[in-house]
Each structure stands twice: as structure tokens, then as C-alpha cells.
Design a protein around this motif. Structure first.
Motif, PDB file in Angstrom:
ATOM      1  N   LEU A  52     -18.395   6.497  30.758  1.00 45.65           N
ATOM      2  CA  LEU A  52     -17.267   6.782  31.654  1.00 45.65           C
ATOM      3  C   LEU A  52     -15.934   6.664  30.923  1.00 45.65           C
ATOM      4  O   LEU A  52     -14.963   7.311  31.296  1.00 45.65           O
ATOM      5  N   SER A  53     -15.904   5.848  29.897  1.00 43.76           N
ATOM      6  CA  SER A  53     -14.671   5.719  29.112  1.00 43.76           C
ATOM      7  C   SER A  53     -14.317   7.031  28.418  1.00 43.76           C
ATOM      8  O   SER A  53     -13.148   7.284  28.113  1.00 43.76           O
ATOM      9  N   MET A  54     -15.300   7.857  28.177  1.00 44.60           N
ATOM     10  CA  MET A  54     -15.053   9.146  27.526  1.00 44.60           C
ATOM     11  C   MET A  54     -14.299  10.102  28.438  1.00 44.60           C
ATOM     12  O   MET A  54     -13.814  11.151  27.984  1.00 44.60           O
ATOM     13  N   LEU A  55     -14.161   9.752  29.714  1.00 44.07           N
ATOM     14  CA  LEU A  55     -13.418  10.620  30.621  1.00 44.07           C
ATOM     15  C   LEU A  55     -11.944  10.716  30.244  1.00 44.07           C
ATOM     16  O   LEU A  55     -11.265  11.667  30.632  1.00 44.07           O
ATOM     17  N   MET A  56     -11.449   9.741  29.509  1.00 42.07           N
ATOM     18  CA  MET A  56     -10.057   9.837  29.054  1.00 42.07           C
ATOM     19  C   MET A  56      -9.868  11.089  28.205  1.00 42.07           C
ATOM     20  O   MET A  56      -8.928  11.856  28.418  1.00 42.07           O
ATOM     21  N   GLY A  57     -10.742  11.292  27.260  1.00 43.99           N
ATOM     22  CA  GLY A  57     -10.660  12.473  26.398  1.00 43.99           C
ATOM     23  C   GLY A  57     -10.892  13.757  27.162  1.00 43.99           C
ATOM     24  O   GLY A  57     -10.208  14.761  26.929  1.00 43.99           O
TER      25      GLY A  57
END
Length: 88
Positions: A52-57
Motif C-alpha cells: 500500500l505504501s507504493m500508492l504514493m508513487g
């Protein structure tokens, strides 16, 4: 001459920029939640939280696509306003 664009009208790419900002914000919250256990000394969160942290990118890319779409629409509008190019 007055500007033909209304102040409340949505320009091309605005939806993508807004959606990208929302996705980026969700990714930011997920990143903060994922990193918090490192500082608090608690057990780490499951692996899917790192995903879910990859949603920033992803949000950044979506917003960037909206910016490029807006730029392209502005160029098309400027080209149409200037008229056809003179031929020799």
C-alpha cells in the motif's frame, strides 16, 4: 476580450490530478502507518502494508499524467486560436 473558460469548468486532466492526489495521500498514510512500528518498537505490520505504501508513487504518476494531459490540451487550444500556419 473576455476569457472563454468559465471559472468553475473542469479543464482536461483535472480529474486525473485530483485522483492522483487522493491516491498519493492514501499512500502517504500507509507509509506513515508502516514506518511507525519501527519508531515505536512494536511488531511490524503485514507485508501488504508495504504494498500500500507504493500508492504514493502510483498517485504521483496519475497526477503527472493529468498535468501532461492539461498541457497538451492547452497547446491544442493555443494552436487552434492562432489559426493555420501560412504557406509559402
Amino acid at each position: 476580450m473576455r476569457d472563454k473558460t468559465q471559472t468553475n469548468s473542469a479543464a482536461p486532466g483535472d480529474r486525473l490530478i485530483r485522483a492522483g492526489a487522493i491516491v498519493f495521500f492514501v499512500g502517504t498514510v500507509a507509509t506513515l502507518v508502516t514506518v511507525a512500528p519501527l519508531f515505536l518498537g512494536t511488531t511490524p505490520f503485514p507485508t501488504y502494508m508495504f504494498g500500500l505504501s507504493m500508492l504514493m508513487g502510483v498517485g504521483f504518476l496519475i497526477a503527472g499524467a493529468g498535468v501532461f494531459q492539461s498541457i497538451a490540451a492547452g497547446r491544442r487550444q493555443a494552436r487552434a486560436a492562432s489559426g493555420p500556419a501560412p504557406s509559402r
